[in-house]
Motif scaffolding. Structure first.
Motif, PDB file in Angstrom:
ATOM      1  N   UNK A 166      20.210 -18.042  85.649  1.00  0.00           N
ATOM      2  CA  UNK A 166      19.327 -18.942  84.910  1.00  0.00           C
ATOM      3  C   UNK A 166      17.896 -18.942  85.439  1.00  0.00           C
ATOM      4  N   UNK A 167      17.620 -18.090  86.415  1.00  0.00           N
ATOM      5  CA  UNK A 167      16.284 -18.050  87.012  1.00  0.00           C
ATOM      6  C   UNK A 167      15.358 -17.101  86.261  1.00  0.00           C
ATOM      7  N   UNK A 168      14.096 -17.473  86.224  1.00  0.00           N
ATOM      8  CA  UNK A 168      13.076 -16.599  85.644  1.00  0.00           C
ATOM      9  C   UNK A 168      11.972 -16.291  86.653  1.00  0.00           C
ATOM     10  N   UNK A 169      11.852 -17.112  87.682  1.00  0.00           N
ATOM     11  CA  UNK A 169      10.826 -16.937  88.705  1.00  0.00           C
ATOM     12  C   UNK A 169      11.278 -15.865  89.704  1.00  0.00           C
ATOM     13  N   UNK A 228       8.088  -4.424  90.690  1.00  0.00           N
ATOM     14  CA  UNK A 228       9.127  -5.084  89.896  1.00  0.00           C
ATOM     15  C   UNK A 228       9.091  -4.680  88.426  1.00  0.00           C
ATOM     16  N   UNK A 229      10.238  -4.804  87.797  1.00  0.00           N
ATOM     17  CA  UNK A 229      10.350  -4.549  86.359  1.00  0.00           C
ATOM     18  C   UNK A 229       9.731  -5.727  85.608  1.00  0.00           C
ATOM     19  N   UNK A 230       9.681  -5.612  84.316  1.00  0.00           N
ATOM     20  CA  UNK A 230       9.116  -6.691  83.504  1.00  0.00           C
ATOM     21  C   UNK A 230      10.062  -7.895  83.507  1.00  0.00           C
ATOM     22  N   UNK A 241      14.292  -7.940  83.468  1.00  0.00           N
ATOM     23  CA  UNK A 241      15.098  -8.671  84.456  1.00  0.00           C
ATOM     24  C   UNK A 241      15.960  -9.709  83.745  1.00  0.00           C
ATOM     25  N   UNK A 242      15.375 -10.441  82.799  1.00  0.00           N
ATOM     26  CA  UNK A 242      16.146 -11.456  82.061  1.00  0.00           C
ATOM     27  C   UNK A 242      17.309 -10.822  81.314  1.00  0.00           C
ATOM     28  N   UNK A 243      17.076  -9.677  80.694  1.00  0.00           N
ATOM     29  CA  UNK A 243      18.153  -8.982  79.972  1.00  0.00           C
ATOM     30  C   UNK A 243      19.246  -8.545  80.942  1.00  0.00           C
ATOM     31  N   UNK A 244      18.846  -8.055  82.122  1.00  0.00           N
ATOM     32  CA  UNK A 244      19.846  -7.632  83.103  1.00  0.00           C
ATOM     33  C   UNK A 244      20.643  -8.822  83.628  1.00  0.00           C
ATOM     34  N   UNK A 245      19.971  -9.938  83.882  1.00  0.00           N
ATOM     35  CA  UNK A 245      20.665 -11.129  84.388  1.00  0.00           C
ATOM     36  C   UNK A 245      21.759 -11.592  83.437  1.00  0.00           C
ATOM     37  N   UNK A 246      21.558 -11.385  82.154  1.00  0.00           N
ATOM     38  CA  UNK A 246      22.576 -11.783  81.172  1.00  0.00           C
ATOM     39  C   UNK A 246      23.838 -10.935  81.276  1.00  0.00           C
ATOM     40  N   UNK A 264      24.136  -6.417  91.850  1.00  0.00           N
ATOM     41  CA  UNK A 264      23.244  -7.094  92.790  1.00  0.00           C
ATOM     42  C   UNK A 264      22.231  -6.132  93.407  1.00  0.00           C
ATOM     43  N   UNK A 265      22.675  -4.968  93.805  1.00  0.00           N
ATOM     44  CA  UNK A 265      21.724  -3.995  94.376  1.00  0.00           C
ATOM     45  C   UNK A 265      20.698  -3.569  93.328  1.00  0.00           C
ATOM     46  N   UNK A 266      21.143  -3.439  92.080  1.00  0.00           N
ATOM     47  CA  UNK A 266      20.205  -3.077  91.014  1.00  0.00           C
ATOM     48  C   UNK A 266      19.221  -4.221  90.747  1.00  0.00           C
ATOM     49  N   UNK A 267      19.710  -5.446  90.807  1.00  0.00           N
ATOM     50  CA  UNK A 267      18.827  -6.598  90.614  1.00  0.00           C
ATOM     51  C   UNK A 267      17.761  -6.645  91.708  1.00  0.00           C
ATOM     52  N   UNK A 268      18.142  -6.335  92.940  1.00  0.00           N
ATOM     53  CA  UNK A 268      17.160  -6.279  94.025  1.00  0.00           C
ATOM     54  C   UNK A 268      16.045  -5.280  93.686  1.00  0.00           C
TER      55      UNK A 268
END
Length: 163
Positions: free
Chosen positions: A33-36, A125-127, A131-136, A102-106
């Motif tokens: 749920x994070x965007x920051x 960092x990616x856009x 990141x939001x699309x990946x978090x989903x 998780x490693x990809x998110x890093x």
């Protein structure tokens, strides 16, 4: 008396493992749920900060768990073999999911990351949208089923020794 000490160390290391690994477990639920990016980075770093503690406790738990059957002569019991197979499944599944998510998110949020056993420096960092699309794609429910449910079954097997 040695077996009592092994049981004590086994249970204590299990408690230590789950306590130390709690930061990573909590992160999986909150990070979606994070965007920051700064908060995401902080959560990822907090989860990694307990890595040595939970891996050491997992190693001790595994060694005591594999040692005790020799002393109490239970290698012929199905429940001990099933417990080992289930825990190995959890380890492999968590490793694969960690590698994929998780490693990809890093990497996406601009932190140093690993691929396999190779370390890589932080990249730009990616856009935020990427990141939001990946978090989903991160599904905490599967983490709970595998990371909590299967160890609960193993605990049941150890306590009740059904077969």
């Amino acid at each position: 008396m040695l077996v009592r000490w092994l049981v004590f160390i086994h249970v204590l290391s299990a408690i230590t493992f789950f306590l130390a690994h709690g930061a990573a477990a909590a992160m999986v639920f909150k990070v979606r749920s994070e965007t920051d990016f700064a908060r995401i980075r902080a959560m990822l770093d907090l989860a990694v900060s307990t890595f040595k503690a939970y891996m050491l406790s997992f190693l001790i738990m595994g060694l005591t768990g594999l040692t005790m059957p020799f002393f109490i002569h239970i290698w012929n019991k199905v429940w001990i073999w099933l417990s080992i197979v289930l825990i190995l499944f959890v380890v492999v599944w968590m490793g694969l999911v960690n590698e994929k998510q998780i490693k990809h998110l890093r990497k996406l949020v601009g932190l140093p990351y690993m691929q396999g056993f190779n370390e890589f420096p932080a990249e730009p960092p990616a856009s935020p949208e990427e990141v939001a699309a990946f978090l989903k794609t991160i599904n905490p429910t599967s983490w709970v089923i595998v990371g909590y449910g299967i160890p609960a079954v193993v605990l049941w097997l150890m306590v009740f020794k059904p077969f």
